[in-house]
Motif scaffolding. Structure first.
Motif, PDB file in Angstrom:
ATOM      1  N   VAL A  17     -21.670   1.598  -4.533  1.00 31.18           N
ATOM      2  CA  VAL A  17     -21.622   0.153  -4.291  1.00 31.18           C
ATOM      3  C   VAL A  17     -20.389  -0.201  -3.463  1.00 31.18           C
ATOM      4  O   VAL A  17     -20.478  -0.866  -2.420  1.00 31.18           O
ATOM      5  CB  VAL A  17     -21.621  -0.629  -5.628  1.00 31.18           C
ATOM      6  CG1 VAL A  17     -21.338  -2.114  -5.379  1.00 31.18           C
ATOM      7  CG2 VAL A  17     -22.961  -0.460  -6.341  1.00 31.18           C
ATOM      8  N   ARG A  18     -19.231   0.261  -3.915  1.00 28.66           N
ATOM      9  CA  ARG A  18     -17.984  -0.079  -3.229  1.00 28.66           C
ATOM     10  C   ARG A  18     -17.958   0.456  -1.800  1.00 28.66           C
ATOM     11  O   ARG A  18     -17.607  -0.254  -0.857  1.00 28.66           O
ATOM     12  CB  ARG A  18     -16.787   0.533  -3.973  1.00 28.66           C
ATOM     13  CG  ARG A  18     -16.319  -0.265  -5.144  1.00 28.66           C
ATOM     14  CD  ARG A  18     -15.007   0.341  -5.659  1.00 28.66           C
ATOM     15  NE  ARG A  18     -14.624  -0.210  -6.937  1.00 28.66           N
ATOM     16  CZ  ARG A  18     -13.898  -1.316  -7.082  1.00 28.66           C
ATOM     17  NH1 ARG A  18     -13.462  -1.975  -6.033  1.00 28.66           N
ATOM     18  NH2 ARG A  18     -13.599  -1.764  -8.281  1.00 28.66           N
ATOM     19  N   HIS A  56     -34.925 -13.195   4.191  1.00 27.49           N
ATOM     20  CA  HIS A  56     -33.779 -12.776   3.386  1.00 27.49           C
ATOM     21  C   HIS A  56     -34.217 -11.965   2.164  1.00 27.49           C
ATOM     22  O   HIS A  56     -35.384 -11.943   1.804  1.00 27.49           O
ATOM     23  CB  HIS A  56     -33.014 -14.001   2.899  1.00 27.49           C
ATOM     24  CG  HIS A  56     -32.786 -15.029   3.951  1.00 27.49           C
ATOM     25  ND1 HIS A  56     -31.959 -14.799   5.027  1.00 27.49           N
ATOM     26  CD2 HIS A  56     -33.296 -16.271   4.119  1.00 27.49           C
ATOM     27  CE1 HIS A  56     -31.960 -15.874   5.799  1.00 27.49           C
ATOM     28  NE2 HIS A  56     -32.763 -16.778   5.271  1.00 27.49           N
ATOM     29  N   GLU A  96     -28.962  -7.213  -1.240  1.00 30.06           N
ATOM     30  CA  GLU A  96     -29.046  -8.599  -0.766  1.00 30.06           C
ATOM     31  C   GLU A  96     -28.737  -8.602   0.728  1.00 30.06           C
ATOM     32  O   GLU A  96     -27.848  -7.870   1.166  1.00 30.06           O
ATOM     33  CB  GLU A  96     -28.002  -9.446  -1.509  1.00 30.06           C
ATOM     34  CG  GLU A  96     -27.881 -10.879  -0.997  1.00 30.06           C
ATOM     35  CD  GLU A  96     -26.818 -11.693  -1.745  1.00 30.06           C
ATOM     36  OE1 GLU A  96     -26.893 -11.772  -2.984  1.00 30.06           O
ATOM     37  OE2 GLU A  96     -25.913 -12.238  -1.079  1.00 30.06           O
ATOM     38  N   TYR A  97     -29.465  -9.408   1.516  1.00 30.90           N
ATOM     39  CA  TYR A  97     -29.075  -9.551   2.922  1.00 30.90           C
ATOM     40  C   TYR A  97     -29.487 -10.887   3.510  1.00 30.90           C
ATOM     41  O   TYR A  97     -30.395 -11.549   3.019  1.00 30.90           O
ATOM     42  CB  TYR A  97     -29.591  -8.396   3.789  1.00 30.90           C
ATOM     43  CG  TYR A  97     -31.039  -8.004   3.609  1.00 30.90           C
ATOM     44  CD1 TYR A  97     -31.394  -6.971   2.752  1.00 30.90           C
ATOM     45  CD2 TYR A  97     -32.052  -8.640   4.328  1.00 30.90           C
ATOM     46  CE1 TYR A  97     -32.719  -6.595   2.594  1.00 30.90           C
ATOM     47  CE2 TYR A  97     -33.377  -8.266   4.184  1.00 30.90           C
ATOM     48  CZ  TYR A  97     -33.709  -7.244   3.306  1.00 30.90           C
ATOM     49  OH  TYR A  97     -35.018  -6.873   3.145  1.00 30.90           O
ATOM     50  N   ASP A  98     -28.762 -11.229   4.562  1.00 34.42           N
ATOM     51  CA  ASP A  98     -29.023 -12.424   5.348  1.00 34.42           C
ATOM     52  C   ASP A  98     -29.971 -12.012   6.468  1.00 34.42           C
ATOM     53  O   ASP A  98     -29.562 -11.376   7.445  1.00 34.42           O
ATOM     54  CB  ASP A  98     -27.688 -12.914   5.919  1.00 34.42           C
ATOM     55  CG  ASP A  98     -27.855 -14.079   6.886  1.00 34.42           C
ATOM     56  OD1 ASP A  98     -29.011 -14.449   7.195  1.00 34.42           O
ATOM     57  OD2 ASP A  98     -26.825 -14.607   7.334  1.00 34.42           O
ATOM     58  N   ASN A 114     -20.637  -1.125   0.655  1.00 38.81           N
ATOM     59  CA  ASN A 114     -20.253  -2.497   1.013  1.00 38.81           C
ATOM     60  C   ASN A 114     -19.048  -2.522   1.948  1.00 38.81           C
ATOM     61  O   ASN A 114     -18.973  -3.340   2.864  1.00 38.81           O
ATOM     62  CB  ASN A 114     -19.979  -3.324  -0.247  1.00 38.81           C
ATOM     63  CG  ASN A 114     -21.274  -3.674  -0.965  1.00 38.81           C
ATOM     64  OD1 ASN A 114     -22.336  -3.739  -0.351  1.00 38.81           O
ATOM     65  ND2 ASN A 114     -21.191  -3.882  -2.269  1.00 38.81           N
ATOM     66  N   GLU A 147     -20.750   3.228  -8.999  1.00 41.14           N
ATOM     67  CA  GLU A 147     -19.698   2.306  -8.569  1.00 41.14           C
ATOM     68  C   GLU A 147     -19.138   2.712  -7.206  1.00 41.14           C
ATOM     69  O   GLU A 147     -18.862   1.855  -6.352  1.00 41.14           O
ATOM     70  CB  GLU A 147     -18.583   2.236  -9.614  1.00 41.14           C
ATOM     71  CG  GLU A 147     -17.591   1.140  -9.288  1.00 41.14           C
ATOM     72  CD  GLU A 147     -16.552   0.919 -10.384  1.00 41.14           C
ATOM     73  OE1 GLU A 147     -16.904   1.011 -11.576  1.00 41.14           O
ATOM     74  OE2 GLU A 147     -15.383   0.663 -10.030  1.00 41.14           O
ATOM     75  N   SER A 181     -20.794  -7.821   6.681  1.00 36.40           N
ATOM     76  CA  SER A 181     -20.756  -8.760   5.552  1.00 36.40           C
ATOM     77  C   SER A 181     -22.106  -9.421   5.316  1.00 36.40           C
ATOM     78  O   SER A 181     -22.293 -10.100   4.310  1.00 36.40           O
ATOM     79  CB  SER A 181     -19.700  -9.832   5.808  1.00 36.40           C
ATOM     80  OG  SER A 181     -20.058 -10.594   6.950  1.00 36.40           O
ATOM     81  N   THR A 182     -23.055  -9.226   6.215  1.00 32.92           N
ATOM     82  CA  THR A 182     -24.379  -9.834   6.081  1.00 32.92           C
ATOM     83  C   THR A 182     -25.329  -9.020   5.213  1.00 32.92           C
ATOM     84  O   THR A 182     -26.488  -9.395   5.036  1.00 32.92           O
ATOM     85  CB  THR A 182     -25.001 -10.008   7.478  1.00 32.92           C
ATOM     86  OG1 THR A 182     -24.795  -8.780   8.205  1.00 32.92           O
ATOM     87  CG2 THR A 182     -24.352 -11.144   8.228  1.00 32.92           C
ATOM     88  N   VAL A 183     -24.850  -7.901   4.681  1.00 32.19           N
ATOM     89  CA  VAL A 183     -25.666  -7.120   3.734  1.00 32.19           C
ATOM     90  C   VAL A 183     -24.757  -6.681   2.595  1.00 32.19           C
ATOM     91  O   VAL A 183     -23.558  -6.437   2.800  1.00 32.19           O
ATOM     92  CB  VAL A 183     -26.328  -5.901   4.432  1.00 32.19           C
ATOM     93  CG1 VAL A 183     -25.304  -4.938   4.991  1.00 32.19           C
ATOM     94  CG2 VAL A 183     -27.260  -5.159   3.470  1.00 32.19           C
ATOM     95  N   ALA A 184     -25.303  -6.651   1.361  1.00 33.02           N
ATOM     96  CA  ALA A 184     -24.498  -6.231   0.213  1.00 33.02           C
ATOM     97  C   ALA A 184     -25.360  -5.418  -0.738  1.00 33.02           C
ATOM     98  O   ALA A 184     -26.477  -5.823  -1.071  1.00 33.02           O
ATOM     99  CB  ALA A 184     -23.919  -7.438  -0.509  1.00 33.02           C
ATOM    100  N   VAL A 185     -24.847  -4.268  -1.153  1.00 30.44           N
ATOM    101  CA  VAL A 185     -25.493  -3.507  -2.226  1.00 30.44           C
ATOM    102  C   VAL A 185     -25.007  -4.111  -3.537  1.00 30.44           C
ATOM    103  O   VAL A 185     -23.804  -4.135  -3.820  1.00 30.44           O
ATOM    104  CB  VAL A 185     -25.127  -2.014  -2.145  1.00 30.44           C
ATOM    105  CG1 VAL A 185     -25.709  -1.264  -3.338  1.00 30.44           C
ATOM    106  CG2 VAL A 185     -25.638  -1.418  -0.844  1.00 30.44           C
ATOM    107  N   LEU A 186     -25.952  -4.633  -4.326  1.00 30.45           N
ATOM    108  CA  LEU A 186     -25.587  -5.310  -5.579  1.00 30.45           C
ATOM    109  C   LEU A 186     -25.443  -4.308  -6.718  1.00 30.45           C
ATOM    110  O   LEU A 186     -24.650  -4.508  -7.630  1.00 30.45           O
ATOM    111  CB  LEU A 186     -26.650  -6.342  -5.957  1.00 30.45           C
ATOM    112  CG  LEU A 186     -26.967  -7.424  -4.933  1.00 30.45           C
ATOM    113  CD1 LEU A 186     -27.997  -8.397  -5.502  1.00 30.45           C
ATOM    114  CD2 LEU A 186     -25.712  -8.179  -4.527  1.00 30.45           C
TER     115      LEU A 186
END
Lengths: 257, 257
Positions: B83-84, B63, B16-18, B87, B80, B92-97
């Motif tokens: 991901v951790r 996005h 996910e990203y902005d 991230n 896991e 904070s403008t990108v996240a591995v879901l």
């Protein structure tokens, strides 16, 4: 420009803003606030200084989709002109949604009979939100049990002493408030808490949310929540939820105004 | 650190990203991109350079809530941990879901059989959105007639030549695409267009949206929309809708991968 009126005209504004862009509503010395930018736009439009008073002074980081404010003007302007001009003169992080002419009996703060807030919780376990990082509280660790939170929260409905959820520095004369609405709704990955009352104490919604999250994550029982509430002691309650999940969504007034 | 493997392990990420924080997905010289920041985090975690390939290279401002990408690693790490760590190491403008180990036959771009986009339109007449200013397209002027847009858009369903909505610079070998889903949903003040296809041409969703808005605002008829589509000529279509309303939401792969 037409000559000034002998009596001022009072206008009511409905305002949306991104709380992350401001140090809250109220004017401050060295920090940009919503009041300051809107008063500046109104001053440019009306040609005289304007004081803007709001229904609920939100803190730094807290958003609004339905803040209400009023001001007095010495020049008549159409509501549409006010909306267009103030939005054109203000940063994109604030928007006047509506303007209406009201009686001078109307006071955004003192006439309000009901206020409603939304608090957005996101309980993805590992992952923060990249898109809504400044719009929700990503509760860390465990999944939230909405049903447990609903059961615990139900005890807040009605007229009570809310001292357990009252922050230091609260200027209210007494801690009695009447909660008329308390709902917890699943919205995809989010949990939305909607809380409506005649009025709120300082940090009341954020303190309720911070305490309900203790229940939702299974740390505290609904019984303990009730004990905390009845203890009337802020030190027993959970931590204050962060500001970016909170939205002032609605303010109501008597129909006569 | 364990010794490197003789064969690489392939991992698949959901991201996910902005889009407003990046100059698009793909690495560039003087401008921050999603690929660059994620590759940097992965390099720090795995201790070797990593190349990350995505399903759909989004443009600046666009996005994603369900971008998919893959990379090869020479060190095993649990999903896991990936991901951790990524991230924690990324803005904070990108996240591995999510991260999963996949076969080396899996290719984020070439194995994808279906892509889905969301486009968020906001048609408040006078007022832009203070909270979602970088998340929606505030269409100026007139109210959107969703039913007219639905009627016009229905003609896009199925397998067609989409040259009328293909931007210059498109690198696809041919302009034939199969649209499997096209929905327009009212969501409060917003209108959401959801479009799914085996693949998309360059700017295809934004060109479809820009043209459908002409119909929704009453300027063009549904018949004219169909004529534009059948003309196969981009010059007949409407303007390209701006990037901030567009979200890559989903990518699908064969179950065997």
């Amino acid at each position: 420009m037409s000559p000034p009126l002998s009596e001022p005209i009072r206008y009511r504004l409905t305002v949306e803003y991104d709380g992350g862009a401001y140090c809250g509503w109220q004017r401050q010395k060295d920090c940009l606030t919503v009041q300051e930018v809107l008063e500046k736009g109104l001053r440019q439009l009306f040609g005289h200084p304007v004081e803007l008073l709001c229904a609920g002074r939100t803190d730094k980081g807290v958003h609004a989709t339905g803040q209400v404010a009023h001001f007095d003007a010495w020049q008549p302007r159409s509501p549409e002109t006010i909306v267009r001009a103030v939005n054109a003169l203000s940063p994109s992080t604030v928007a006047v949604l509506a303007a209406t002419r009201v009686s001078t009996d109307f006071h955004a703060r003192y006439s309000a009979t009901y206020r409603e807030y939304l608090y957005r919780l996101l309980d993805r376990r590992l992952v923060p939100s990249a898109l809504d990082r400044d719009r929700v509280w990503c509760t860390p660790g465990r999944t939230l049990d909405a049903e447990r939170m609903r059961q615990a929260g139900a005890t807040l409905m009605g007229t009570h002493d809310f001292s357990a959820f009252r922050a230091a520095g609260c200027q209210a004369k007494h801690p009695i408030r009447t909660v008329q609405r308390l709902e917890l709704l699943r919205r995809g990955e989010e949990l939305h808490l909607i809380m409506g009352a005649n009025a709120f104490l300082y940090h009341m919604v954020r303190n309720v949310v911070g305490t309900l999250v203790q229940v939702g994550q299974g740390r505290w029982s609904a019984d303990r929540f009730q004990e905390v509430f009845q203890s009337l002691d802020r030190r027993n309650a959970g931590p204050t939820a962060p500001p970016q999940g909170l939205y002032l969504t609605r303010v109501e007034y008597p129909q006569s105004l």
